[in-house]
Design an enzyme around this catalytic site. Sequence first.
Site, mmCIF file in Angstrom:
data_model
loop_
_atom_site.group_PDB
_atom_site.id
_atom_site.type_symbol
_atom_site.label_atom_id
_atom_site.label_comp_id
_atom_site.label_asym_id
_atom_site.label_seq_id
_atom_site.Cartn_x
_atom_site.Cartn_y
_atom_site.Cartn_z
ATOM 1 N N TYR A 10 0.830 -1.208 0.000
ATOM 2 C CA TYR A 10 0.000 0.000 0.000
ATOM 3 C C TYR A 10 0.865 1.260 0.000
ATOM 4 C CZ TYR A 10 -4.052 -2.860 0.514
ATOM 5 O OH TYR A 10 -5.030 -3.766 0.266
ATOM 6 N N VAL A 11 1.845 1.305 0.900
ATOM 7 C CA VAL A 11 2.653 2.520 1.019
ATOM 8 C C VAL A 11 3.539 2.701 -0.213
ATOM 9 C CG1 VAL A 11 4.517 3.596 2.357
ATOM 10 C CG2 VAL A 11 2.611 2.504 3.540
ATOM 11 N N LYS A 35 3.631 -8.613 -8.329
ATOM 12 C CA LYS A 35 3.407 -7.162 -8.147
ATOM 13 C C LYS A 35 4.197 -6.382 -9.196
ATOM 14 C CE LYS A 35 2.134 -7.119 -3.321
ATOM 15 N NZ LYS A 35 2.232 -6.548 -2.007
ATOM 16 N N THR A 124 6.974 1.555 9.406
ATOM 17 C CA THR A 124 6.872 1.826 10.846
ATOM 18 C C THR A 124 7.894 0.948 11.579
ATOM 19 O OG1 THR A 124 4.555 2.357 10.564
ATOM 20 C CG2 THR A 124 5.275 1.798 12.799
ATOM 21 N N CYS A 268 -12.874 16.086 40.795
ATOM 22 C CA CYS A 268 -13.793 15.664 39.725
ATOM 23 C C CYS A 268 -13.363 14.413 38.974
ATOM 24 C CB CYS A 268 -13.994 16.803 38.729
ATOM 25 S SG CYS A 268 -14.827 18.204 39.471
ATOM 26 N N ARG A 331 -8.154 17.645 47.597
ATOM 27 C CA ARG A 331 -8.892 16.388 47.443
ATOM 28 C C ARG A 331 -8.317 15.539 46.313
ATOM 29 N NH1 ARG A 331 -14.783 18.635 46.917
ATOM 30 N NH2 ARG A 331 -13.568 20.345 46.032
HETATM 31 N N1 NAD Z 1 -0.837 0.235 5.018
HETATM 32 C C1 NAD Z 1 -0.908 1.428 5.542
HETATM 33 O O1 NAD Z 1 -1.926 2.115 5.487
HETATM 34 C C2 NAD Z 1 0.299 2.021 6.229
HETATM 35 C C3 NAD Z 1 0.257 3.377 6.614
HETATM 36 C C4 NAD Z 1 1.388 3.933 7.223
HETATM 37 C C5 NAD Z 1 2.510 3.142 7.476
HETATM 38 N N2 NAD Z 1 2.495 1.817 7.111
HETATM 39 C C6 NAD Z 1 3.713 1.040 7.351
HETATM 40 O O2 NAD Z 1 4.417 0.954 6.121
HETATM 41 C C7 NAD Z 1 5.034 -0.326 5.991
HETATM 42 C C8 NAD Z 1 4.521 -1.014 4.751
HETATM 43 O O3 NAD Z 1 3.139 -1.234 4.884
HETATM 44 P P1 NAD Z 1 2.264 -1.808 3.690
HETATM 45 O O4 NAD Z 1 0.873 -1.878 4.207
HETATM 46 O O5 NAD Z 1 2.565 -1.046 2.463
HETATM 47 O O6 NAD Z 1 2.905 -3.288 3.596
HETATM 48 P P2 NAD Z 1 2.526 -4.462 2.582
HETATM 49 O O7 NAD Z 1 2.597 -5.720 3.361
HETATM 50 O O8 NAD Z 1 1.277 -4.118 1.839
HETATM 51 O O9 NAD Z 1 3.715 -4.441 1.536
HETATM 52 C C9 NAD Z 1 5.044 -4.742 1.877
HETATM 53 C C10 NAD Z 1 5.750 -5.154 0.582
HETATM 54 O O10 NAD Z 1 7.130 -5.349 0.876
HETATM 55 C C11 NAD Z 1 7.581 -6.379 0.050
HETATM 56 N N3 NAD Z 1 8.889 -6.883 0.495
HETATM 57 C C12 NAD Z 1 9.183 -7.720 1.528
HETATM 58 N N4 NAD Z 1 10.517 -7.930 1.568
HETATM 59 C C13 NAD Z 1 11.071 -7.220 0.573
HETATM 60 C C14 NAD Z 1 12.410 -7.027 0.115
HETATM 61 N N5 NAD Z 1 13.433 -7.638 0.712
HETATM 62 N N6 NAD Z 1 12.611 -6.236 -0.943
HETATM 63 C C15 NAD Z 1 11.595 -5.610 -1.548
HETATM 64 N N7 NAD Z 1 10.304 -5.752 -1.160
HETATM 65 C C16 NAD Z 1 10.047 -6.551 -0.120
HETATM 66 C C17 NAD Z 1 6.445 -7.400 0.082
HETATM 67 O O11 NAD Z 1 6.505 -8.334 -0.974
HETATM 68 C C18 NAD Z 1 5.231 -6.456 -0.008
HETATM 69 O O12 NAD Z 1 4.853 -6.257 -1.357
HETATM 70 C C19 NAD Z 1 4.725 -1.057 7.301
HETATM 71 O O13 NAD Z 1 5.781 -0.852 8.192
HETATM 72 C C20 NAD Z 1 3.476 -0.385 7.805
HETATM 73 O O14 NAD Z 1 3.356 -0.498 9.201
HETATM 74 C C21 NAD Z 1 1.417 1.261 6.481
#
Ligand code: NAD
Length: 438
Positions: A10-11, A35, A124, A268, A331
């Site tokens: 997603y990110v 992907k 994160t 309170c 109190r």
């Molecule tokens: N999803 C959210 O809304 C959101 C918002 C803010 C922060 N975050 C944080 O951002 C981070 C990513 O979240 P996400 O939801 O995008 O994760 P996700 O699980 O959707 O995607 C992670 C991607 O990383 C890839 N990956 C794993 N190992 C890898 C490597 N060695 N090389 C390249 N790619 C690799 C996976 O195949 C996967 O496609 C997390 O730490 C999450 O906590 C997420």
Amino acid sequence: MNISIFGLGYVGAVSLACLARDGHRVVGVDIDQSKLDQIAAGRTPVVEEGMVDLMAQVIATGRVSVTRDTREAVLGTDLSLICVGTPSAPNGSQDQSAMVRLTQELGAALREKPAPHLVVFRSTLVPGTVEDVLRPILERESGKQEGVDFHVCFQPEFLREGSSIRDYDKPPFTIVGANAEAPVTTLKALFGHLQCAFHATSIRAAEMLKYSCNNFHALKITFANETARLCEALGVDPFEVMDLVCKDTQLNISKAYLKPGFSFGGSCLPKDLRATAYLAKTHDVELPMLGSILQSNRVHTDRAIEKVLASGKRQIGMIGLAFKTGTDDLRESPLVLLAEQLIGKGLQLRVYDPDVHLSNLLGANKRFIEQHLPHIGALLRRDLESVVAESELLVLGLGDSGTLEKLRTLIRDDQMVLDLARVGDPGRLRGTYEGLCW
Ligand SMILES: NC(=O)c1ccc[n+]([C@@H]2O[C@H](COP(=O)([O-])OP(=O)(O)OC[C@H]3O[C@@H](n4cnc5c(N)ncnc54)[C@H](O)[C@@H]3O)[C@@H](O)[C@H]2O)c1
């Protein structure tokens, strides 16, 4: 700029699409070939509003490429955004295995790169991870030094699934945790145009901030839901109540009560929390969060007791006794509870509070202090001078500016200050015992 993005979930996928839209050349890297294939074909790997069109559009510009090869991506770009997943391990800890593996590969790639590179961690990460875990891996694997040959920084991501493109363009703020100016300047060039404030801070503070924001969001949702459960049991409209709660932007939806300090008390909050818990119990409604607030508040007081005892000092001066500066209401004052415990441990206590005069205390206020500190008369001093002169450790529990100014002229170098109320400016309070600061 030439940017590589590692982790196209997603990110990463949303960042890739938005950065390419904004004119940057972006290399997307993932270990999941499907992907990469989807992106190369102009399809989005995540279901997100606007992503179908945006992905097709940016692929058509030719500014996006994908690869599984970390080395190729690092050598061909100026900076890398690291967005791999950091899920929960079965014991609740953060599973950093994907992050650690990738960082090893990034370090090996940096070994071969003569030009400088910036590694921006966006996943994160628990506080301390970048400086204590990831930077050493990068330095070891590259044989190079961070801050000289390459830079690292941490930029938390605030997008929400479902509205991530909109959130990308208008985040609450941009936060960059860095140890040098160079990464901040680069990220300002990349994200400075967004409609939000840009703040630079330390790496650890930026890591912690992300958790504080998410925890606060969870706390708010739980507060609304617990309130709704109690409302429902009482036949009250929860939407109306929460709507009215949000209309108060002075005390409720504001900075009020969000500054770290000492435990709360007074006539309170504690009694009303107890009444809420009782009301819920009598209606068979469970309110685990609201029901545990007083316990958490007590832990905060206990921590202060532990800190005083850990100082090894026996002559204690308490400055402040009322539950709040500028009142004589004792109190349920946590400072009274603290004094009670310290006396119980055999410490010598003297107390100064400019607003508390025994002869003026009446009714419930008087009864409370007589019950908890029956010898209050022998402890309470009318002058700050004698309290400071006779104490090895001063426990500062009020924020009255007149008292603080006077205190600064009286305090000696050999004295410690436990700044419970976080009122002092430790730099200006000579003798402040840092280990006792909150
Ligand atoms: N999803 C959210 O809304 C959101 C918002 C803010 C922060 N975050 C944080 O951002 C981070 C990513 O979240 P996400 O939801 O995008 O994760 P996700 O699980 O959707 O995607 C992670 C991607 O990383 C890839 N990956 C794993 N190992 C890898 C490597 N060695 N090389 C390249 N790619 C690799 C996976 O195949 C996967 O496609 C997390 O730490 C999450 O906590 C997420």
